[in-house]
Structure formats: structure tokens, C-alpha cells
Scaffold this active site. Structure first.
Site, PDB file in Angstrom:
ATOM      1  N   HIS A   1      -3.787   5.893   3.740  1.00  0.00           N
ATOM      2  CA  HIS A   1      -4.529   4.819   3.336  1.00  0.00           C
ATOM      3  C   HIS A   1      -3.906   3.366   3.916  1.00  0.00           C
ATOM      4  CE1 HIS A   1      -5.803   1.593   0.223  1.00  0.00           C
ATOM      5  NE2 HIS A   1      -6.863   2.368   0.421  1.00  0.00           N
TER       6      HIS A   1
ATOM      7  N   ASP B   1       0.783  -1.254   0.088  1.00  0.00           N
ATOM      8  CA  ASP B   1      -0.037  -0.107  -0.057  1.00  0.00           C
ATOM      9  C   ASP B   1       0.905   1.189  -0.122  1.00  0.00           C
ATOM     10  OD1 ASP B   1      -2.516   1.772   0.928  1.00  0.00           O
ATOM     11  OD2 ASP B   1      -3.472  -0.167   0.919  1.00  0.00           O
TER      12      ASP B   1
ATOM     13  N   SER C   1     -11.251  -0.735  -0.945  1.00  0.00           N
ATOM     14  CA  SER C   1     -10.048  -0.829  -0.237  1.00  0.00           C
ATOM     15  C   SER C   1     -10.444  -0.971   1.356  1.00  0.00           C
ATOM     16  CB  SER C   1      -9.469   0.768  -0.223  1.00  0.00           C
ATOM     17  OG  SER C   1      -8.793   1.115  -1.387  1.00  0.00           O
TER      18      SER C   1
ATOM     19  N   ASN D   1     -13.713   0.847  -7.241  1.00  0.00           N
ATOM     20  CA  ASN D   1     -14.687   1.756  -6.881  1.00  0.00           C
ATOM     21  C   ASN D   1     -15.509   2.496  -8.111  1.00  0.00           C
ATOM     22  OD1 ASN D   1     -13.817   1.153  -4.330  1.00  0.00           O
ATOM     23  ND2 ASN D   1     -12.562   2.869  -4.062  1.00  0.00           N
TER      24      ASN D   1
END
Length: 585
Positions: free
Chosen positions: A208, A168, A400, A313
């Protein structure tokens, strides 16, 4: 505040933080020869026109291609010999064309449409965030009770022998709720495509990755929040670059190879590989990206890693692609037609388990992608509360946020059944998921399995199952037409790797599409020809379809071999077909 369009995996809504004014980062954001770790060089401006390329050869046969890189105006930046992938840099505009003509080179592709940043040659170590000690007490949060993680903890909170790699934007290893479970010895950066094991290279560029890590394994310590598997280990592999925050193919390849070599049991991948939302095999550059990342993910899986990924998304049907208007995202996006051959990477790769997002009402999140045979399971991804850098917390939404719930449940499964293979864990997650019915007209399939939720909402309690060894599943999803009032037809499943005899509780999942199911007779045929009646005919059963699970005492049958489902329509006038069937041992 780092805030971008919600349409991308790493870009989500604003986070409401506790303890600080927080922002959403990117939320959507030695056999392998993983390249020479970074040795800091003197800072220098990036050379104009310097681009990055994947040069792909047969595995363990890169020597000739490496020599050719130099003679064709390039330099070898990193090499992953075991999978036959070289990362090369060049300013020559004809570099790819020349390299494609080199003997032994299978594919060559540019990984981006923009120049490499200056940081590629001398990446800075991200700063360690200033920490705040949380004061709020832990509570049973809605997402954890929704997947029954709180009930699973009565069986296990996870084993520290299980490590989950967070691929990530980096993770705050000093966060109050993460530091007890963080393994710095297995953490690194793969930003820019070369392994960097310097201390702190894994730290966050954005929020994130820290949010994802908390959902997986925030400690059960009385403060803040609790992750799905609060006693397992987490490692950070930063693949987001600075200053762009993007995840390019060479970074992803480095991360998967490193994950396999480090012995991770699971990776969580809440991103897609930039700059293309979908990579099309008809484009030489994108074909190389597809092949390179596919090999790297398969390498990790071959080393025993289950790769879990967010589905995306864009609120689109991944099984019916038509147009991409957002790529390339590192330069100027342009609308282009795409087909189903064009894949989002890594979530559409065969060695990756894709997760869709649901809200607190167990309905597909408005943003979540979907698609027949694209989604394995679903998990909460709306307004999820988790850790943020600096000892803070906040809410965020996106697939996510759904994916790390599944990675956490997989970690619990391996904590109680450490010998399971990635395929067995994947099957266990699907088998024990809670069925979710279709919620709107775009949803196709059955309650047991559909294009919105796959096999259903992940269930941590059933997945740990008191520590019993789960069954292995085999499935045939090929449609088989059933002749109207005609002869019986059979669909095969070949079972391998199951020792001894079949169990006395062999599960047979059947999905038959037929407008009058009373016409249908169904039998299970063992490898030796023995027949077990699952369903007889009935002139009084006028309901549609056969969607059922049958239990068969097959304990006298050898498990390995070709099993068959025999289906016959014994009356005329109504036509149907076998949609899928599955055996679980």
C-alpha cells in the site's frame, strides 16, 4: 495475496500488476523527545496480557507520570514529552484505573484490545524486495490529466527542497521510479509506537505505501509512470505493524511528531487509526486516543506540516454517524451506536485536510465517505495506476489513492511558493479546486461547495498558477437567518496576518439560500465601515439562491480587521438564510 474487506481505508480491490503477479497490500492500509530509538534485543515471546496505553499529561510535564507508571505495574516504552504523551506497557488489568488517579495525569487509555505482538520489543527489518527494471514507457494517465498535473508540469515538476512524508505500510526505496526521489535520511519506522531509525526500517510490509508514494512522486524518467510532483522528495515513515498490518495510536503519534521534527512539508495519511473506526470521547480509552493523536497532528502542523488524509471507504456520511459494526478490528468487532462526537482519526481532526474519492467521470466513488464540512477537496481514487514493491506497477482503488493526489498538488504549490503556511496551502487547494455538482440525493450543498466534494476536484494547473503568490482565504460558515422583509443582518469575518491593504481583486464568495433571490440585497462592509454593493434587488429575478463570487476593488482598505457581509430581504413572502461567505485576498 493480502486481501481484506474493501470497507477499510487500507483494504481495497485486487491490483492488476505489470511485470509481476502483484497483490494489493493494505490500501486502506530532538525537541519532541520522540522516544529512544530501538536497540535490538534478544528475541522473546510476548508476555501474556501485555497491553499498550497512552498516558497523557500537560506538555513538557511528564516526569511525575513516568515515575507513577513504574509504581503502578508498568514500563515506559516511549515518551513524546513536548506534547505530553507517554506510551506505557503493562500486564496489570487495573493499570489504567490506577494511573487515572495520579496527580498530573489528564487521561489514560488502552490503545488496543489485543496483546502486544512479540515484534514490539525486537522489530525485524523488512526485507528489501527483489527489483525488476520496468520497460514500459510513461504515458499520460487518466488520473493525472483529470487533475491537470500534466499541465502543471509546464510550470514546475516540484522542488527537491520539498519533502512529503508517506505515513503508511512502508515504501520500497529501491523501486526504479522512486529511488531517485527517496530520502533515506528522513525515513524511519514508528511501528509499535517507538521511533526506529535503523537502515531499512521504513521498508514495506505490504504494497500500500509504495503505491501511495508513486502517486505523489514517481520520477519523470521515461519509464513506468509519473507522480503528481515527480521532482520532490519522499520519505517513508512506516506505521503499520507486523504481523497484523494495523496502525495503532502510538504509531501514529510517533509518526506525526517525527514528521514535524524532520521538517516535512506535507504528510500523506491513507489510513485510520486502529482498532476503532470511530473514537468516542465518552469512552476513556478512545478519548485518550483522540487527544493523543490530535496533539501529535497539531504539533506537526505547528512545525509547518500540512497533513493530508483519506476520508475513508465506508460510503457513509461522516456528519451523520449512527452505528459502527466493524470495531474493534484487532479482536472481535461488535455493533455499537456512535454519534457525531465520535471521530475517525486522523481524517476528522481539525489539523488534517480530508480528501474524498471521485471516479473518471468526476462522480463520487461508490465507496467514498462524505460529509458536510468533513471534506476539503476530492481527487481520483478509482482504479489508480502506481508503483508496487520490486519495480512493478498496478491499479488500486480507495480514498487511499485519492489522498496522495492532493498531497502531490500541495507539494507543487510549495515548490513555487515555499514560504506558505499549511493554512495558506490548504486555502489555495480549496480556492483553485474545480467545482463539481452534486451527483445523487445524498449530496447536500452547492456546486461550489458540497458534502461530496468539498470545494471540488483538486486542480494542479491552477494551484501552481505560474508561480504567483496565492491569496489567503477567511470564511464564515455559520448560518444566519435573514428576516423576511425586515432589517439588514450582518455576518462577520475577522482578518489577521495579511500585510498592508486589501487587493484590487478581493474575492467575495457568497452562498445565500433563498427561494426568490431577487428579494436579496448584499453589501460588503470594510473594517472602517465603507460599504461595497455586491448585489442589488430585482423584481424579475425569481430564481433560487445566490451562489456567486464577486470581485471588489478594496485596495484603499486595510486588510486586517473585521469585515462584514450585510444581507437584507427587502420584500415579504419568502424566507431565507446566509449559508456561508468567504474572503480571498
Amino acid at each position: 495475496m493480502f486481501l481484506r474487506s474493501h470497507s477499510r481505508l487500507r483494504r481495497t480491490a485486487v491490483v492488476a500488476a505489470v511485470g509481476a503477479c502483484a497483490v494489493v497490500g493494505l490500501s486502506v492500509p530532538a525537541t519532541a523527545a520522540p522516544g529512544v530509538p530501538f536497540s535490538p534485543a534478544a528475541p522473546a515471546a510476548a508476555q501474556a496480557g501485555l497491553r499498550s496505553y497512552l498516558v497523557i499529561t500537560a506538555p513538557n510535564n511528564t516526569a511525575g507520570a513516568k515515575s507513577a507508571v513504574a509504581t503502578n505495574g508498568g514500563t515506559v516504552f516511549a515518551s513524546y514529552d513536548v506534547i505530553g504523551v507517554i506510551v506505557a506497557h503493562s500486564t496489570a488489568t487495573d493499570f489504567a484505573t490506577k494511573m487515572r488517579a495520579v496527580s498530573g495525569v489528564q487521561q489514560v487509555g488502552a490503545t488496543r484490545t489485543s496483546d502486544l505482538p512479540a515484534q514490539a520489543s525486537n522489530p525485524p527489518i523488512p526485507a528489501s524486495p527483489t527489483q525488476t527494471t520496468p520497460t514500459a514507457a510513461e504515458t499520460n494517465r487518466a488520473d493525472m490529466t483529470q487533475i491537470k498535473a500534466d499541465q502543471a508540469w509546464a510550470v514546475t515538476t516540484g522542488s527537491p527542497s520539498v519533502t512529503v512524508g508517506v505515513l503508511d505500510t512502508g515504501v520500497d526505496d529501491q523501486h526504479y521510479d522512486l529511488k531517485a526521489n527517496f530520502d533515506a535520511s528522513k525515513s524511519a519506522s514508528c511501528a509499535y509506537g517507538k521511533l526506529d531509525t535503523r537502515v531499512g526500517s521504513w521498508r514495506p510490509e505490504g504494497t500500500h505505501g509504495t503505491h501511495v508514494a508513486g502517486t505523489i512522486a514517481a520520477a519523470k524518467n521515461g519509464k513506468g509512470m509519473v507522480g503528481v510532483a515527480p521532482s520532490v522528495k519522499i520519505a517513508s515513515v512506516r506505521i503499520a505493524e507486523a504481523p497484523s498490518g494495523l496502525f495503532f495510536a502510538e504509531n501514529t503519534i510517533c509518526a506525526f511528531v517525527f514528521s514535524g521534527d524532520q521538517g516535512f512539508k506535507i504528510t500523506n495519511n491513507s489510513y485510520y487509526t486502529d482498532p476503532w473506526l470511530f473514537n468516542c470521547p465518552s469512552n476513556a480509552d478512545q478519548a485518550a486516543i483522540l487527544e493523543g493523536v490530535k496533539r501529535a497532528a497539531a504539533y506537526a502542523e505547528g512545525k509547518g506540516v500540512l497533513n493530508v488524509a483519506a476520508a475513508g471507504n465506508e460510503n457513509i456520511d461522516l456528519a451523520n454517524k449512527t452505528t459502527d459494526t466493524t470495531s474493534p478490528n484487532d479482536s472481535t468487532p461488535a455493533s455499537r451506536p456512535v454519534t457525531n462526537a465520535c471521530l475517525a482519526v486522523p481524517n476528522e481532526l481539525p489539523s488534517v485536510l480530508a480528501v474524498s474519492s471521485i471516479n473518471s467521470s468526476n462522480v463520487k466513488s461508490s465507496f467514498s465517505n462524505f460529509g458536510t464540512d468533513k471534506i476539503v477537496v476530492a481527487a481520483p481514487g478509482d482504479n489508480v495506476y502506481s508503483t508496487l514493491p520490486g519495480g512493478t506497477y498496478g491499479n488500486s482503488s480507495g480514498t487511499s489513492m485519492a489522498s496522495p493526489h492532493v498531497a502531490g498538488v500541495a507539494a507543487l504549490i510549495l515548490s513555487v511558493n515555499p514560504a506558505l503556511t499549511p493554512a495558506q496551502v490548504r486555502a489555495k487547494l480549496a480556492t483553485d479546486a474545480d467545482d463539481l455538482a452534486c451527483s445523487d440525493s445524498r449530496c447536500a450543498g452547492t456546486t461550489a461547495k458540497n458534502n461530496f466534494y468539498g470545494d471540488g476536484r483538486v486542480d494542479a494547473k491552477d494551484a501552481v498558477g505560474g508561480g504567483t503568490t496565492p491569496g489567503t482565504s477567511f470564511e464564515n460558515t455559520a448560518d444566519l437567518q435573514i428576516p423576511d422583509g425586515g432589517a439588514a443582518v450582518t455576518s462577520p469575518i475577522t482578518v489577521t496576518g495579511v500585510p498592508g491593504n486589501a487587493p484590487a481583486t478581493l474575492k467575495v464568495d457568497v452562498n445565500v439560500v433563498h427561494p426568490y433571490r431577487g428579494d436579496v440585497v448584499i453589501d460588503l462592509v470594510a473594517p472602517d465601515g465603507s460599504t461595497y454593493r455586491l448585489k442589488g434587488s430585482s423584481t424579475n429575478d425569481a430564481a433560487d439562491n445566490v451562489v456567486a463570487t464577486y470581485t471588489v476593488n478594496a485596495s484603499t482598505e486595510v486588510a486586517n480587521g473585521t469585515w462584514k457581509l450585510k444581507v437584507q430581504d427587502i420584500y415579504r413572502s419568502d424566507v431565507g438564510y446566509l449559508n456561508s461567505w468567504k474572503l480571498t485576498f
